[in-house]
Write an enzyme that holds these catalytic residues in place. Structure first.
Site, short mmCIF file in Angstrom:
data_model
loop_
_atom_site.label_atom_id
_atom_site.label_comp_id
_atom_site.label_asym_id
_atom_site.label_seq_id
_atom_site.Cartn_x
_atom_site.Cartn_y
_atom_site.Cartn_z
N TYR A 67 0.83 -1.20 0.00
CA TYR A 67 0.00 0.00 0.00
C TYR A 67 0.87 1.26 0.00
O TYR A 67 1.83 1.37 0.77
CB TYR A 67 -0.93 0.04 1.22
CG TYR A 67 -1.76 1.31 1.27
CD1 TYR A 67 -2.78 1.50 0.33
CD2 TYR A 67 -1.50 2.31 2.18
CE1 TYR A 67 -3.53 2.67 0.34
CE2 TYR A 67 -2.23 3.49 2.19
CZ TYR A 67 -3.25 3.67 1.27
OH TYR A 67 -3.97 4.83 1.26
N GLY A 125 -6.75 4.78 -0.65
CA GLY A 125 -8.08 4.86 -0.09
C GLY A 125 -8.92 3.69 -0.56
O GLY A 125 -8.53 2.52 -0.50
N HIS A 184 -5.99 15.55 -5.34
CA HIS A 184 -6.32 15.91 -3.96
C HIS A 184 -6.20 17.41 -3.69
O HIS A 184 -6.66 17.88 -2.66
CB HIS A 184 -5.42 15.13 -2.99
CG HIS A 184 -5.78 13.69 -2.84
ND1 HIS A 184 -6.09 12.87 -3.90
CD2 HIS A 184 -5.91 12.90 -1.73
CE1 HIS A 184 -6.37 11.66 -3.47
NE2 HIS A 184 -6.27 11.64 -2.16
N ASN A 231 -0.35 13.27 3.88
CA ASN A 231 -1.06 12.40 4.82
C ASN A 231 -0.66 12.72 6.26
O ASN A 231 0.01 11.95 6.92
CB ASN A 231 -0.73 10.94 4.49
CG ASN A 231 -1.82 10.00 4.95
OD1 ASN A 231 -2.61 10.32 5.83
ND2 ASN A 231 -1.85 8.82 4.36
N ARG A 270 -15.68 38.36 41.40
CA ARG A 270 -15.16 37.49 42.47
C ARG A 270 -14.64 36.17 41.94
O ARG A 270 -13.69 35.60 42.47
CB ARG A 270 -16.27 37.26 43.49
CG ARG A 270 -15.81 36.58 44.74
CD ARG A 270 -16.88 36.33 45.79
NE ARG A 270 -18.20 36.76 45.45
CZ ARG A 270 -19.30 36.06 45.73
NH1 ARG A 270 -19.21 34.88 46.33
NH2 ARG A 270 -20.50 36.52 45.41
#
Length: 512
Positions: free
Chosen positions: A54, A61, A84, A197, A285
């Site tokens: 891969y 993907g 992309h 990535n 306060r």
């Protein structure tokens, strides 16, 4: 400008800010170059094998099942960057893009990505040349990395798309690279994927927000102290022994800051003079409790950021034993959660500051101050509409506090079926930080005017130093109505640049 050296073990928040905001130069250490070369050898060896790996010899993907032959792998890496780089909307700020690129380079230099040394050097060269890729607001889901933003940066490395030069002019990236003697990169196996990535955009924005919020929380302690003083409140609630019995460190730090600002005041502790009060209102306060909780949130977020700065975020990763393994470390949840948490804390700090401002302007609650701090109430409106502006900002802060990370929208044909929305969390936090700066500035404007209207009472030395400095900065004091926007802009700049804290610390010592 200074120089930042990148090795294999990550980087620091100070280095991110130096590169993003200070244009520091980047050098790759010998250690980084050695690690880059070693991991590349592993990728090259795997690329030569017939078995698909891969990111090296497959699609990406939902398309990861396709084996890609050697003749198409360079095209595959170019294509992933081009396809992309699909962002839309306004351009992202230059400092964000520089942080984004620097943090991606940080991971590349870890030796876990398989990127060649010459690609890493080109990334450094582009940053050192002051070239800023065009990155758009929309395109990241904060999972599988900030994909579209990082792809636009990788596109510049390839000499494609548009980028901004050091002169601020937008030009084709290829022209800018050539003008600075930088050769476009020809991506090889895994390199396109490795360049896009990571969670670098959201992390860069987190680091810069933390730096800004650190200054803003100190500034808010100062303005809270000024308001307490202007309302003739009591500083007894700031006693360290009271905060020691509820031992939150941020709370103790905020109380100590306020006490230091109020030291020597002739205005505090006048509860019994004209209108007896047993206690001050919550917004006065409880200022240390609210600001302190925000400070502790910042501390938690800083821990997360430090872990991420030491991390190598990529998929797949190259391991020292020669394996290239898929993983889910690109998921932005750790960063997204704290980005949203900070937006909640910032919204609450803005909200309590606005309540104090409103109290200063209301004659029924301000203990003797004129309505709206006006010179001639009725003829003059004073700071009435300055508070409107502050209230509008607070209202937006509440909307920005809605967490982006509670959402997820599936993508990539349901392969990427749960995403972090961390980029969106970071973008809204940047707006929240800007708004908080303006909210604190309005309280500063009102509180300094209110203190000056307390004729016959002597403010604390630190308060006097703030008033003198803010008046020199162009923020005018009490008087008839005038065009307020320039005063408010000057007050905003006074807070944003750190001038408020700088005015106080010579008197109080360093604030926590």
């Amino acid at each position: 400008m200074g120089t930042v050296a990148l090795g294999t073990s990550g980087t620091t928040a100070a280095d991110v800010i130096a590169v993003a905001r200070g244009n520091a130069r980047i050098e790759l250490t010998a250690e980084a170059r050695t690690a880059l070369a070693a991991s590349r050898e592993i990728v090259d060896a795997l690329a030569a094998k017939p078995e698909p790996v891969y990111g090296v010899s497959t699609g990406f993907g939902a398309l990861a099942s396709r084996h890609i032959g050697p003749d198409l792998r360079a095209q595959l890496q170019r294509n992933i960057v081009r396809s992309h780089a699909a962002g839309m909307g306004p351009r992202v700020e230059r400092e964000v893009v520089r942080a984004l690129m620097f943090l991606r380079l940080k991971t590349v230099c870890s030796g876990h990505t398989g990127v060649r040394p010459e690609v890493a050097q080109t990334m450094a060269d582009v940053l050192n040349a002051g070239i800023t890729p065009v990155v758009h607001e929309y395109g990241s889901l904060g999972c599988s990395g900030d994909l579209a933003p990082l792809s636009h940066c990788a596109l510049t490395l390839m000499g494609e798309g548009d980028a901004e030069g050091p002169d601020g002019e937008l030009r084709p990236a290829g022209e800018l690279l050539a003008a600075h003697g930088i050769s476009p990169v020809e991506l090889r196996e895994k390199e396109g994927l490795a360049l896009l990535n990571g969670t670098d955009g959201m992390l860069g924005m987190l680091v810069m927000a933390l730096a800004d919020l650190d200054m803003l929380y100190k500034s808010a302690d100062v303005t809270a102290a000024l308001t307490l003083e202007a309302l003739l409140g009591t500083e007894k609630v700031l006693a360290p022994e009271l905060h020691a019995i509820r031992p939150h460190p941020g709370q103790a730090a905020s109380a100590a800051n306020m006490a230091a600002v109020l030291a020597g005041s002739g205005l505090t502790g006048h509860h019994q003079d004209d209108a007896p009060r047993v206690q001050d209102a919550y917004s006065v306060r409880c200022a240390p409790q609210v600001a302190g909780a925000g400070r502790d949130t910042i501390a938690h977020a800083r821990t997360v950021a430090e872990r991420e700065l030491a991390a190598a975020v990529d998929n797949p990763v190259v391991l020292p034993d020669g394996r290239v393994e898929s993983n889910g470390n690109f998921h932005g949840a750790p960063v997204a959660y704290v980005l949203d948490f900070l937006a909640i804390a910032a919204a609450d700090l803005g909200s309590i500051a606005e309540r104090r401002t409103d109290r200063l302007l209301d004659k029924n609650r301000s203990h003797g101050l004129p309505p709206f701090l006006a010179d001639d109430a009725g003829v003059d409106s004073g700071l009435m509409i300055a508070q409107y502006t502050q209230a509008a900002l607070v209202s937006e802060m509440k909307r920005l506090a809605v967490p982006a990370s509670a959402d997820s929208i599936p993508s990539s044909a349901m392969q990427e079926d749960h995403v972090s929305m961390g980029w969106s969390a970071a973008r809204k936090l940047r707006t929240a930080v800007d708004n908080l700066t303006r909210i604190v500035a309005v309280e500063l404007y009102a509180a300094t005017r209110a203190v000056e209207l307390r004729a016959g009472l002597t403010p604390a030395p630190a308060t006097r130093a703030v008033i003198d400095a803010v008046r020199k900065a162009g923020v005018e004091g009490p008087g008839p109505d005038r065009f307020l926007a320039p005063d408010l802009a000057a007050a905003e700049s006074f807070v944003r640049t750190g001038a408020l804290v700088a005015a106080v610390e010579p008197v109080t010592g360093p604030l926590s």
